[in-house]
Design a protein around this motif. Structure first.
Motif, short mmCIF file in Angstrom:
data_model
loop_
_atom_site.label_atom_id
_atom_site.label_comp_id
_atom_site.label_asym_id
_atom_site.label_seq_id
_atom_site.Cartn_x
_atom_site.Cartn_y
_atom_site.Cartn_z
N ARG A 151 44.03 -72.91 -37.06
CA ARG A 151 45.17 -73.50 -36.35
C ARG A 151 44.90 -74.93 -35.89
O ARG A 151 45.83 -75.71 -35.68
CB ARG A 151 45.52 -72.66 -35.12
CG ARG A 151 46.01 -71.25 -35.37
CD ARG A 151 46.50 -70.65 -34.06
NE ARG A 151 46.83 -69.24 -34.12
CZ ARG A 151 46.01 -68.26 -33.78
NH1 ARG A 151 44.77 -68.54 -33.37
NH2 ARG A 151 46.41 -67.00 -33.84
N ILE A 159 42.90 -68.95 -41.67
CA ILE A 159 43.69 -70.14 -41.37
C ILE A 159 43.18 -70.74 -40.06
O ILE A 159 43.05 -70.02 -39.07
CB ILE A 159 45.19 -69.80 -41.22
CG1 ILE A 159 45.76 -69.25 -42.52
CG2 ILE A 159 45.98 -71.03 -40.74
CD1 ILE A 159 45.93 -70.26 -43.62
N GLU A 177 54.17 -66.30 -33.85
CA GLU A 177 53.67 -66.43 -35.21
C GLU A 177 54.19 -65.34 -36.14
O GLU A 177 54.17 -65.50 -37.36
CB GLU A 177 52.14 -66.43 -35.20
CG GLU A 177 51.55 -67.68 -34.57
CD GLU A 177 50.05 -67.65 -34.42
OE1 GLU A 177 49.43 -68.73 -34.31
OE2 GLU A 177 49.47 -66.52 -34.40
N LEU A 211 44.43 -65.75 -38.52
CA LEU A 211 44.60 -67.07 -37.90
C LEU A 211 43.57 -67.24 -36.80
O LEU A 211 43.45 -66.37 -35.92
CB LEU A 211 46.02 -67.22 -37.33
CG LEU A 211 47.12 -67.50 -38.37
CD1 LEU A 211 47.58 -66.21 -39.01
CD2 LEU A 211 48.30 -68.20 -37.75
#
Length: 355
Positions: free
Chosen positions: A274, A272, A298, A348
């Motif tokens: 950000r 992912i 998170e 992330l």
């Protein structure tokens, strides 16, 4: 002989107040009907005509139950009770829809220290309006008065929903493939998770009040914290019908990574990025004011993403267009990869603009 009704009232339970609450809520419940719903309020059980399922070749029933957590404390502080129903419905129907199931009906449960008919009716009003948004019927519920267990103005809410999905259209980890993209769907705010952290940081540690005007929000703290949960059900069902979406994940308690991992096969991972979105100001305020690490943030809050889908890359434009048609901003936030090292994990990377 003692009047039993008066004796019950002396113990703190008002049957008269409960009856008035039912009268006040009837109109709202009537708005949250589907054609398959039989009867109305007053029965011991809600009835739903299951012959509607004959159009399915192999119907799978799905069910989900949840509450709204300590967000009810904010509603009570604000004395605003007609939005918490959206949080309740959002929590249950959007857990259901991730497998591709259409929510059919819902029941609710309200426990309170004292029945205030107008307050109970306001709560049910929100639940009924949210059921309309989700496309399901509100076919029953229960209000319980618990004097001595709950303070007079305290209450909690819970609900359960049942839905159906064609077996061949069931979404989940078994359909996810390398190269699928992560389509992130914007949250309306905190939704209904992590309020114990948020209340600790802003109300207890920082000493803010719900009446405090917060420039970052452009409104009071209470108004920001009461922002209703976005309901994705109809949009996600439309997405599943018009694309070959393989899986979805409702981003609730545990945050983005932990919830997405629930629909990820062990041999695949997700990255992912950000930098593809900026969370709403409330997340940054909690982070800065409470000196909360990004990892803790998170692992607790949705950080601006309320739902994700894992969709083939060739369907991205269609998917984003479908979601936009339902008023939901969406974007590509990551990709699924084959991974022998980090299989089953969501990683992330990068940073949100401005953080």
């Amino acid at each position: 002989m003692t009047d039993q009704t008066n004796a019950y009232e002396a113990a703190g339970v008002s049957i008269e107040a409960a009856d008035r609450a039912i009268d006040l809520m009837k109109g709202w419940v009537e708005k949250a009907r589907r054609p398959e719903m039989i009867g109305g309020l007053g029965g011991f059980a809600g009835l739903f005509d299951a012959s509607a399922l004959t159009r399915y070749e192999r119907p799978l029933l799905a069910t989900s139950t949840d509450g709204v957590g300590t967000k009810v404390a904010i509603a009570q502080l604000m004395d605003v009770h007609d939005t918490i129903g959206f949080d309740l419905v959002g929590m249950v129907v959007d857990d259901l829809v991730v497998c591709g199931a259409e929510p059919l009906f819902m029941t609710d449960y309200i426990a309170c220290g004292r029945v205030v008919p107008e307050r109970i009716a306001a709560i049910v009003k929100g639940i009924a309006e949210a059921c309309v948004v989700a496309g399901c019927a509100l076919i029953g519920g229960e209000t319980a008065e618990h004097p001595g267990l709950l303070d007079p103005d305290d209450y909690d809410v819970a609900g359960a929903t049942t839905g159906v999905v064609e077996a061949s259209r069931l979404l989940g980890p078994g359909r996810v493939r390398p190269g699928d993209v992560v389509i992130a769907m914007e949250a309306s705010g905190l939704h209904s998770n992590g309020y114990s952290l948020v209340r600790h940081v802003l109300l207890e540690k920082a000493g803010w009040t719900v009446e405090r005007q917060v420039d970052d929000f452009g409104r009071t703290l209470g108004e920001e914290l009461l922002e209703p949960t976005r309901i994705y059900a109809k949009a996600c069902l439309d997405l599943a019908a018009r694309t070959d979406t393989h899986a979805m994940s409702h981003i609730t308690g545990g945050g983005l990574a932990a919830n997405l991992e629930r629909v990820l096969p062990e041999e695949l991972s997700v990255r992912i990025d950000r930098s593809t979105w900026t969370p709403q100001p409330v997340f940054d305020v909690v982070r800065r004011v409470g000196e909360v690490s990004q990892a803790d943030l998170e692992a607790t809050l949705n950080c601006g993403v309320g739902m994700v889908s894992l969709t083939p890359a060739e369907s991205v434009d269609t998917a984003i267009s479908v979601l936009a048609g339902h008023g939901i901003r969406a974007w590509v936030a990551g990709e699924v990869r084959s991974d022998d090292v980090d299989g089953g994990r969501v990683l992330l990377e990068g940073q949100h603009p401005g953080w």
